[in-house]
Scaffold this motif. Structure first.
Motif, mmCIF file in Angstrom:
data_model
loop_
_atom_site.group_PDB
_atom_site.id
_atom_site.type_symbol
_atom_site.label_atom_id
_atom_site.label_comp_id
_atom_site.label_asym_id
_atom_site.label_seq_id
_atom_site.Cartn_x
_atom_site.Cartn_y
_atom_site.Cartn_z
ATOM 1 N N SER A 280 14.985 -28.142 -5.656
ATOM 2 C CA SER A 280 14.995 -27.402 -6.998
ATOM 3 C C SER A 280 16.159 -27.316 -7.644
ATOM 4 O O SER A 280 16.458 -27.102 -8.942
ATOM 5 C CB SER A 280 14.056 -26.247 -6.996
ATOM 6 O OG SER A 280 14.198 -25.408 -5.772
ATOM 7 N N LEU A 281 17.348 -27.077 -6.776
ATOM 8 C CA LEU A 281 18.660 -26.987 -7.150
ATOM 9 C C LEU A 281 19.687 -28.224 -7.238
ATOM 10 O O LEU A 281 20.836 -28.181 -7.635
ATOM 11 C CB LEU A 281 19.243 -25.977 -6.677
ATOM 12 C CG LEU A 281 19.080 -24.235 -7.026
ATOM 13 C CD1 LEU A 281 20.211 -23.468 -6.549
ATOM 14 C CD2 LEU A 281 18.790 -24.244 -8.584
ATOM 15 N N GLY A 282 18.728 -29.330 -7.014
ATOM 16 C CA GLY A 282 19.411 -30.635 -6.966
ATOM 17 C C GLY A 282 20.360 -30.833 -5.407
ATOM 18 O O GLY A 282 20.994 -31.781 -5.476
ATOM 19 N N TYR A 283 19.899 -30.124 -4.564
ATOM 20 C CA TYR A 283 20.667 -30.309 -3.179
ATOM 21 C C TYR A 283 19.374 -31.278 -2.309
ATOM 22 O O TYR A 283 18.244 -30.687 -2.897
ATOM 23 C CB TYR A 283 20.998 -29.258 -2.250
ATOM 24 C CG TYR A 283 22.166 -28.253 -3.069
ATOM 25 C CD1 TYR A 283 23.389 -28.478 -2.857
ATOM 26 C CD2 TYR A 283 21.809 -27.460 -4.125
ATOM 27 C CE1 TYR A 283 24.520 -28.194 -3.519
ATOM 28 C CE2 TYR A 283 22.847 -26.783 -4.636
ATOM 29 C CZ TYR A 283 24.151 -27.150 -4.457
ATOM 30 O OH TYR A 283 25.012 -26.226 -5.016
ATOM 31 N N THR A 284 19.553 -31.977 -1.288
ATOM 32 C CA THR A 284 18.551 -32.405 -0.540
ATOM 33 C C THR A 284 18.728 -32.112 0.919
ATOM 34 O O THR A 284 17.680 -32.243 1.299
ATOM 35 C CB THR A 284 19.032 -34.161 -0.567
ATOM 36 O OG1 THR A 284 20.359 -34.266 -0.137
ATOM 37 C CG2 THR A 284 18.744 -34.834 -1.730
ATOM 38 N N ASP A 285 19.744 -31.444 1.337
ATOM 39 C CA ASP A 285 19.746 -31.278 2.809
ATOM 40 C C ASP A 285 20.305 -29.851 3.123
ATOM 41 O O ASP A 285 21.242 -29.480 2.762
ATOM 42 C CB ASP A 285 20.947 -32.191 3.444
ATOM 43 C CG ASP A 285 21.007 -32.356 4.834
ATOM 44 O OD1 ASP A 285 21.056 -33.106 5.580
ATOM 45 O OD2 ASP A 285 21.081 -30.888 5.144
ATOM 46 N N GLY A 286 19.318 -29.207 3.709
ATOM 47 C CA GLY A 286 19.623 -27.716 3.963
ATOM 48 C C GLY A 286 20.673 -27.331 4.725
ATOM 49 O O GLY A 286 21.337 -26.292 4.599
#
Ligand code: GLN
Length: 384
Positions: A324-330
């Motif tokens: 939701s903030l534009g990142y894909t990988d935690g």
């Protein structure tokens, strides 16, 4: 020179130690590892101090724990859940819940056995199942609500299945198993004659509905090892006083292992742990209300920043989806977070076999003072 056993393959360093070290190195606010930043009730600390200063509790306690604490654990199970356990044969004191988990798994599982586990997993489950030489069979909890997929659970059972390992309230998702889920799991356990190992360390942190131990369901008492500890319920995670309760036959196996892991646990802290368990209802209510308030503060704040937040029903932890903030990988997000915002969180992917299911998920601990949570949120607002 051989320096390591194959039993350790792939286990590495626990994510909690890694993330706390990252916070210490960078000076970031640690919303990673689940420990409170306020200590447990003063009267319990005073009680412990008096015991430590005095004489009589500095030599080996009985391996199964001092009678006073075993009685307090039995009374706790009766008071909260109407479960009757014999303090002499159906209670074992352990070095934190961690040791009770280890001893239960090592005492029950053989190489070739399968154990069904809800994933994401608490990390010590994976390690101890591996050390027992058994095989974990995951049942995956998924966003948005992390309910137990009951058909998948039924399908996970094979002739090699020995046990089901549960955790409710569940770390890291914050899910609390509901009665329907517990009933189905219980019926599967009974139908296939399985043991249930139930990790209930967050038993006093179910925010919406009261916590229900699976041992209270019909026909479950005789096949369930219930595990908890003083750490979460009393904000004393460093004490490492835990316990297992269950039928004598199963606990004999747990004790069979525990006696050679530590033999006996923290004698000087056991009397104070007993006193803590006798706290009045007001203590437990105030504690739960306080943590619920911290949950709301953190979840509302993360939502305002733009995270998709899965509000937990229990535990110390909230889960977000960083897409939701534009990142894909935690994992990548958490490694960069100290630099991006001066905060540390825990990537949930490391708790999954189904890595895809966990990849965008990040866990935040709200067992921190409201001013610390507010400061962390303020810093995190720099992300948008
Ligand atoms: N249970 C705590 C957590 O989930 C950490 C315990 C540990 O560091 N092993 O964050």
């Amino acid at each position: 020179m051989k320096t390591s056993s194959a039993r350790l393959t792939g286990l590495g360093t626990t994510i909690f130690a890694e993330m706390t070290a990252l916070a210490q190195r960078t000076g970031a606010i640690n919303l990673g590892q689940g420990f409170p930043d306020t200590d447990g009730p003063d009267e319990i600390l005073t009680y412990a101090a008096d015991t430590v200063r005095g004489h009589g509790h500095h030599q080996y306690a009985p391996g199964i724990g001092i009678p006073e604490l075993r009685r307090a654990i039995a009374e706790h199970q009766h008071r909260w859940y109407d479960l009757v356990v014999d303090p002499d044969t159906e209670v074992i004191v352990s070095t934190g819940a961690t040791e009770a988990i280890a001893a239960s798994l090592l005492g029950l599982l053989d190489p070739g056995d399968e154990i069904v586990v809800l994933e994401p997993y608490y990390d010590s489950y994976v390690a101890m199942i591996q050390m027992a030489g058994a095989t974990r069979v995951p049942v995956t909890l998924r966003t948005p609500d992390f309910r137990v997929p009951l058909d998948a659970l039924r399908a996970a059972i094979t002739p090699r299945t020995t046990a089901i390992l549960l955790n409710s309230p569940h770390n890291p998702t914050g899910a609390v198993l509901n009665r329907g889920e517990l009933e189905t799991i219980a019926s599967v356990a009974v139908a296939h004659d399985l043991v249930v190992i139930s990790d209930e360390v967050y038993e006093h942190l179910a925010f919406d509905e009261p916590h229900v131990p699976i041992a209270t369901l019909p026909d479950m008492r005789e096949r369930t090892i219930t595990i908890s500890s003083i750490g979460k319920s009393f904000s004393l995670t460093g004490w490492k006083v835990g316990w297992a309760t269950g039928p004598a036959e199963l606990l004999r196996s747990v004790m069979g292992v525990k006696q050679f892991l530590s033999y006996t646990s923290g004698a000087p802290l056991q009397p104070a742990a007993a006193a803590a368990l006798g706290a009045d209802d007001a203590y437990f209510e105030a504690f739960r209300d306080r943590l619920r308030g911290q949950r709301d503060l953190l979840c509302d704040g993360l939502r305002d920043i733009g995270f998709e937040v899965f509000t937990p029903q229990g535990t110390y932890f909230a889960t977000t989806d960083v897409r939701s903030l534009g990142y894909t990988d935690g994992i990548d997000f958490c490694r960069r977070l100290p630099e991006l915002a001066g905060v540390v969180a825990v990537p949930q992917e490391v708790f999954y076999d189904d890595r895809e299911a966990g990849r965008p998920l990040v866990r935040w601990a709200f067992c921190k003072r409201p001013d610390v949570l507010a400061e962390a949120l303020d810093r995190l607002s720099a992300l948008t």
